[in-house]
Design an enzyme around this catalytic site. Structure first.
Site, mmCIF file in Angstrom:
data_model
loop_
_atom_site.group_PDB
_atom_site.id
_atom_site.type_symbol
_atom_site.label_atom_id
_atom_site.label_comp_id
_atom_site.label_asym_id
_atom_site.label_seq_id
_atom_site.Cartn_x
_atom_site.Cartn_y
_atom_site.Cartn_z
ATOM 1 N N ASN A 99 -0.616 -30.744 13.752
ATOM 2 C CA ASN A 99 -2.011 -30.747 14.236
ATOM 3 C C ASN A 99 -2.389 -31.985 15.047
ATOM 4 O OD1 ASN A 99 -1.928 -32.173 11.798
ATOM 5 N ND2 ASN A 99 -4.077 -31.788 11.401
ATOM 6 N N GLY A 172 1.423 -33.098 5.595
ATOM 7 C CA GLY A 172 1.386 -31.643 5.749
ATOM 8 C C GLY A 172 0.599 -31.004 4.624
ATOM 9 N N SER A 173 0.951 -29.781 4.314
ATOM 10 C CA SER A 173 0.171 -29.028 3.330
ATOM 11 C C SER A 173 0.500 -29.442 1.898
ATOM 12 C CB SER A 173 0.467 -27.534 3.505
ATOM 13 O OG SER A 173 1.845 -27.309 3.287
ATOM 14 N N GLU A 194 0.694 -37.226 2.456
ATOM 15 C CA GLU A 194 -0.602 -37.130 3.146
ATOM 16 C C GLU A 194 -0.903 -35.639 3.281
ATOM 17 O OE1 GLU A 194 -2.666 -39.556 4.224
ATOM 18 O OE2 GLU A 194 -1.407 -41.235 3.620
ATOM 19 N N CYS A 228 -7.100 -32.476 9.380
ATOM 20 C CA CYS A 228 -7.057 -32.563 7.907
ATOM 21 C C CYS A 228 -8.336 -33.141 7.320
ATOM 22 C CB CYS A 228 -5.857 -33.390 7.471
ATOM 23 S SG CYS A 228 -5.832 -35.011 8.241
ATOM 24 N N GLU A 318 -8.284 -24.173 2.163
ATOM 25 C CA GLU A 318 -8.609 -25.097 3.251
ATOM 26 C C GLU A 318 -8.681 -24.281 4.538
ATOM 27 O OE1 GLU A 318 -5.401 -27.797 4.073
ATOM 28 O OE2 GLU A 318 -6.590 -29.001 5.456
HETATM 29 P P1 NAD Z 1 3.224 -27.835 6.674
HETATM 30 O O1 NAD Z 1 3.211 -28.361 5.277
HETATM 31 O O2 NAD Z 1 3.454 -26.397 6.888
HETATM 32 O O3 NAD Z 1 4.369 -28.580 7.521
HETATM 33 C C1 NAD Z 1 4.464 -29.980 7.599
HETATM 34 C C2 NAD Z 1 5.913 -30.370 7.847
HETATM 35 O O4 NAD Z 1 6.695 -29.927 6.751
HETATM 36 C C3 NAD Z 1 6.534 -29.758 9.097
HETATM 37 O O5 NAD Z 1 7.337 -30.720 9.734
HETATM 38 C C4 NAD Z 1 7.396 -28.621 8.552
HETATM 39 O O6 NAD Z 1 8.530 -28.358 9.335
HETATM 40 C C5 NAD Z 1 7.802 -29.181 7.209
HETATM 41 N N1 NAD Z 1 8.103 -28.118 6.223
HETATM 42 C C6 NAD Z 1 7.639 -26.848 6.197
HETATM 43 N N2 NAD Z 1 8.151 -26.166 5.139
HETATM 44 C C7 NAD Z 1 8.955 -27.045 4.499
HETATM 45 C C8 NAD Z 1 9.754 -26.960 3.336
HETATM 46 N N3 NAD Z 1 9.863 -25.826 2.647
HETATM 47 N N4 NAD Z 1 10.424 -28.065 2.948
HETATM 48 C C9 NAD Z 1 10.332 -29.214 3.639
HETATM 49 N N5 NAD Z 1 9.586 -29.362 4.746
HETATM 50 C C10 NAD Z 1 8.914 -28.288 5.179
HETATM 51 O O7 NAD Z 1 1.871 -28.360 7.328
HETATM 52 P P2 NAD Z 1 1.308 -28.091 8.795
HETATM 53 O O8 NAD Z 1 0.939 -26.651 8.911
HETATM 54 O O9 NAD Z 1 2.214 -28.670 9.816
HETATM 55 O O10 NAD Z 1 -0.029 -28.991 8.758
HETATM 56 C C11 NAD Z 1 -1.211 -28.544 8.205
HETATM 57 C C12 NAD Z 1 -1.468 -29.149 6.847
HETATM 58 O O11 NAD Z 1 -1.254 -30.531 6.877
HETATM 59 C C13 NAD Z 1 -2.915 -28.975 6.397
HETATM 60 O O12 NAD Z 1 -2.939 -28.666 5.030
HETATM 61 C C14 NAD Z 1 -3.540 -30.342 6.639
HETATM 62 O O13 NAD Z 1 -4.651 -30.637 5.853
HETATM 63 C C15 NAD Z 1 -2.384 -31.241 6.351
HETATM 64 N N6 NAD Z 1 -2.517 -32.502 7.056
HETATM 65 C C16 NAD Z 1 -2.752 -33.640 6.349
HETATM 66 C C17 NAD Z 1 -2.921 -34.828 7.035
HETATM 67 C C18 NAD Z 1 -3.188 -36.131 6.320
HETATM 68 O O14 NAD Z 1 -3.135 -37.151 6.968
HETATM 69 N N7 NAD Z 1 -3.470 -36.122 5.029
HETATM 70 C C19 NAD Z 1 -2.841 -34.849 8.415
HETATM 71 C C20 NAD Z 1 -2.594 -33.670 9.093
HETATM 72 C C21 NAD Z 1 -2.424 -32.495 8.411
#
Ligand code: NAD
Length: 442
Positions: A99, A172-173, A194, A228, A318
């Site tokens: 994002n 990420g999530s 995060e 996020c 979310e």
């Molecule tokens: P995501 O968790 O789907 O992916 C994040 C990363 O994890 C990607 O690089 C992806 O390739 C990797 N990934 C996916 N599946 C995996 C697995 N099974 N094992 C290991 N790695 C894996 O998240 P997204 O869709 O890229 O981002 C959106 C989410 O991130 C939202 O929930 C948002 O709130 C959160 N987010 C948090 C912050 C923060 O600073 N706290 C910032 C941005 C986004």
């Protein structure tokens, strides 16, 4: 090249990185536009300028942050010099989301490098153009032994997680955050997570409603709501709800015109699957503004949803898109009732002119960070720690907090040899009452 011990070298390489980022800034902006139509203004404001300023700040302060810090010695150890010695963890894995694909890959990388670590960076698979630029920048600046980029999706990340790391930094999530934490536990690897959450935004009857609406609309619809720390839903005091919604509509029109689809300042949804998830959350009977969408261009209009049922999909997860539910509240108990349904959010916002009310909210609820009378902007101050709590994350970074995150701090006592007080040594006979008297003073 000894990045582990040579702070001058780290400073030099970060200066080289700054130069590369500045030279490639236009490419990053173009890549963000290609990947999901991110408006160039937002790319500068929320990605490149933050990375550049994090780099400048780090370069300026690296010697101060990395120095040994003396602390007052414990007199029981007299005579000694006591100090804290920061050491890099070693090999760091950084996994980034899509994002804010440049910002959220580069900022932890800067902190990790400044603290003397080597890094493997896995950017998101959903932003290939940005990943390509990141790869170019990294290969221009770093030896692969120091920093390397691994491209790919979940399968690549899962393989990387099977290796042994000295630190893992994941953004990420929450769902994937748990997978990362489990993998890290195998080797007791420390982690920063995060994550996300459902961020409440409270507006009471004393707030400047027009200004609140403007600031909420800005924080929510920037990046098409894929932020996020965007307000997830608004809780507005019942008597001012209608007036507040009126201001919100005006604010959306002022920012994006009559038809946001034609605005160059409104981003698109990242991919088909996110688009379908989001459009599935729209209950047309509750829409009071926006509500239109277009699969081909991944456009979803800035949408206001009035009073959705708490059991509906939009209040269950979310949102992470340009849909803003508005709920009315009458009492503090109502606030507790709604906010308390969810896990601890990443951020919380409160709009009010009553200082005591704002302070009550800040102290009563647990959340990552937030603002009084604004949204999102706490992210931009490097002097503030950034991170979640509970399900919204573990750990913090930005500025000196980033350096600390990627450092292990050794506590060292350097004992003098010219004096050796014998009190502590056996035989203890006859020393018991004396040691008790002395310890009372410490
Ligand atoms: P995501 O968790 O789907 O992916 C994040 C990363 O994890 C990607 O690089 C992806 O390739 C990797 N990934 C996916 N599946 C995996 C697995 N099974 N094992 C290991 N790695 C894996 O998240 P997204 O869709 O890229 O981002 C959106 C989410 O991130 C939202 O929930 C948002 O709130 C959160 N987010 C948090 C912050 C923060 O600073 N706290 C910032 C941005 C986004």
């Amino acid at each position: 090249m000894d990045f582990k011990t040579d702070i001058g070298y780290r400073r030099k390489i970060l200066t080289k990185l700054l130069d590369a980022v500045m030279r490639r800034e236009a490419d990053v902006i173009e890549a963000l536009q290609l990947d999901f139509g991110k408006p160039p203004f937002e790319s500068v404001l929320t990605e490149t300028s933050l990375v550049i300023s994090e780099l400048k700040d780090t370069i300026r302060k690296i010697h101060y942050r990395a120095r040994q810090k003396s602390v007052f010695p414990n007199l029981l150890n007299f005579p000694s010099r006591d100090y804290i010695y920061p050491e890099p963890y070693g090999k760091v894995l950084i996994i980034a989301p899509w994002n804010y694909p440049f910002l959220l890959a580069m900022t932890p990388l800067i902190s990790a490098v400044s603290a003397g670590n080597s890094v493997v960076l896995k950017p998101s698979e959903h932003t290939p153009s940005v990943t390509a630029i990141i790869e170019i920048i990294i290969s221009e600046v770093f030896d692969p032994v120091h920093v390397e980029v691994f491209k790919g999706g979940a399968e690549v990340a899962e393989k990387l997680l099977q290796r042994r790391w000295d630190y893992i930094f994941f953004t990420g999530s929450t769902r994937v955050g748990k997978i990362v934490a489990k993998a890290a536990a195998e080797h007791l690897t420390p982690v920063t997570l995060e994550l996300g959450g459902k961020n409440p935004c409270i507006v009471d009857e004393t707030a400047n409603l027009a200004l609140a609406a403007k600031r909420i609309a800005w924080g929510k619809f920037m990046n098409a709501g894929q932020t996020c720390i965007a307000p997830d839903y608004v809780l507005v005091k019942s008597p001012v709800k209608t007036e507040f919604i009126g201001h919100l509509k005006k604010a959306i029109k002022a920012m994006y015109g009559e038809n946001p689809k034609h605005s160059p300042d409104f981003a698109r949804i990242i991919n088909d699957s996110q688009f379908r998830r989001l459009t599935g959350l729209i209950d047309t009977t509750k829409v009071v503004h926006g509500g239109s969408f277009d699969l081909e261009t991944h456009y979803i209009a800035p949408t206001i949803i009035d009073n959705p049922a708490m059991e509906s999909g939009i209040m269950a997860e979310e949102i992470f898109g340009p849909l803003l539910p508005i709920l009315a509240y009458d009492s503090d108990a109502d606030l507790q009732n709604t906010i308390g349904r969810y896990e601890k959010p990443l951020s919380l916002y409160v709009f009010t002119s009553q200082k005591r009310f704002a302070e009550k909210i800040i102290s009563e609820y647990s959340f990552g960070g937030g603002c009084i009378n604004d949204t999102v902007v706490h992210f931009s101050n490097k002097k503030l720690p950034f991170g979640g709590v509970g399900y919204s994350g573990v750990g913090r970074y930005h500025g000196k907090f980033g350096f600390e995150t990627f450092s292990h701090y050794k506590g060292i006592v350097r004992k003098a040899t010219w004096l050796d007080i014998t009190l502590r040594y056996a035989p203890y006979e006859k020393k018991f009452s004396l040691i008790k008297k002395i310890l009372k003073w410490f």
